[in-house]
Design a protein around this motif. Sequence first.
Motif, PDB file in Angstrom:
ATOM      1  N   PHE A 153       0.849  -1.002  -0.107  1.00  0.00           N
ATOM      2  CA  PHE A 153       0.270   0.201  -0.018  1.00  0.00           C
ATOM      3  C   PHE A 153       0.662   1.217   0.103  1.00  0.00           C
ATOM      4  N   TYR A 154       0.659   2.170  -0.976  1.00  0.00           N
ATOM      5  CA  TYR A 154       2.132   3.117  -1.241  1.00  0.00           C
ATOM      6  C   TYR A 154       1.080   5.009  -0.705  1.00  0.00           C
ATOM      7  N   GLY A 155      -0.460   4.180   0.078  1.00  0.00           N
ATOM      8  CA  GLY A 155      -0.460   5.326   0.821  1.00  0.00           C
ATOM      9  C   GLY A 155      -0.710   5.451   1.763  1.00  0.00           C
ATOM     10  N   THR A 156      -0.657   3.746   2.268  1.00  0.00           N
ATOM     11  CA  THR A 156      -0.516   3.450   3.690  1.00  0.00           C
ATOM     12  C   THR A 156       0.073   2.145   4.022  1.00  0.00           C
ATOM     13  N   PRO A 157       1.382   2.662   3.833  1.00  0.00           N
ATOM     14  CA  PRO A 157       2.304   1.313   3.960  1.00  0.00           C
ATOM     15  C   PRO A 157       1.715   0.775   5.392  1.00  0.00           C
TER      16      PRO A 157
END
Length: 400
Positions: A358-362
């Motif tokens: 997840f690139y917004g919520t790693p």
Amino acid sequence: MPGPLEGIRVVEIGLWIAGPSTACILCDWGAEVIKIEPPNGDPLRGLATSAVGWSLPANPPFELDNRGKRSIALDLETEEGRAIARALIDRADVLVTNVRPRVLEAAGLTYEELRETNRGLVYCQVTGYNPDGSDRDRAAYDIGAFWAQASVASLLTPEGAQLPHQRVGMGDHVAGCSAAGAVCAALLARSRTGEGQRVAVSLIRAGVYTVGSDVSMALRFKFAVQPYDRYHALNPLVDCYQAGDGRWFWLLLLQADRHWPNLCRAIGREDLLEEPRFAEIGLRSINASALVEELDKVFATKSLDEWGQAFDRENVWWAPVNSVTEVVDDPVAKEAGAFVEVPGMEGPIEGVATPADFYGTPWQPQGYAPELGQHTEEILLELGYDWDRIVALKDGGVIP
């Protein structure tokens, strides 16, 4: 980083791999997971000893599917143990379980019963066959329901060959990924309706879907789908070959007529373009054995590194066949994020990553796999139990 499921509370009543892997994925994604174990623990804790007689200093399969969780040990055969489980589930968003339905019914932990006090609960069942079918309480394991009965093993076994063994947890992890996705979809639906729901994933259904391309052919055209060996591949340009240094690789030329000239240039055999038996995909399929034998002779003349350079130069798609010891050092696997640093008791250890990023919520592993009942007292205190009541639970055998 907290991950996309930060703030979601999960209770797991799971054993072995299928249920725990579901909860582990949710945990990696940021959920808080409490694992309810029997007083003698999840049997996967002792797998190496009980199954193969090994004595090992750690249990990597258990660590993989249980990292980051908190463990409470409860005897669910006691009234007090069931009451504690209910209290935990009442304040949870999700229950994940792969315990057989008859056990859940005996403990008063069916969806219908739990929904009475927690309308928003997402109740996830991972079973061998079907939580409501005639075989709902039949012992499964993934090697039975997924590998054997769903036809996965037979589709990998050419005529006359012996059935291959499944590796540990293959089907369980497919089912676990599916179940984690189902839980997230149910949570999304709850955000719109305010109501939780029951979701279910079975190992046999996960297996049928895994080989769904073959099964759909059998359904649509009513013929037997036959497995094949490398000499009888439908497309010999999507097949495995051995280089001169003994290393195996796979050609990935699915669009066979498009890629055939590239391969011929890469191997220095442009004369094969004029060979009538190999003129187009239909003829190459009919003459697969002859083509495979021809290519075997060519590939035996150079190492895999040499062939790799030639393939890349001529846009021939391919992949090496790695052993497990090779994949853990493969820079491509490392760059893909296949491995992750997991907090350990004596510092970080390298572990296997769950599949999604997840690139917004790693996401990241939240901790090491717990010891049996490691957080029992901590969790009971959070539920409002005082130390006198906790001691009484110990004396009564409700907790170890």
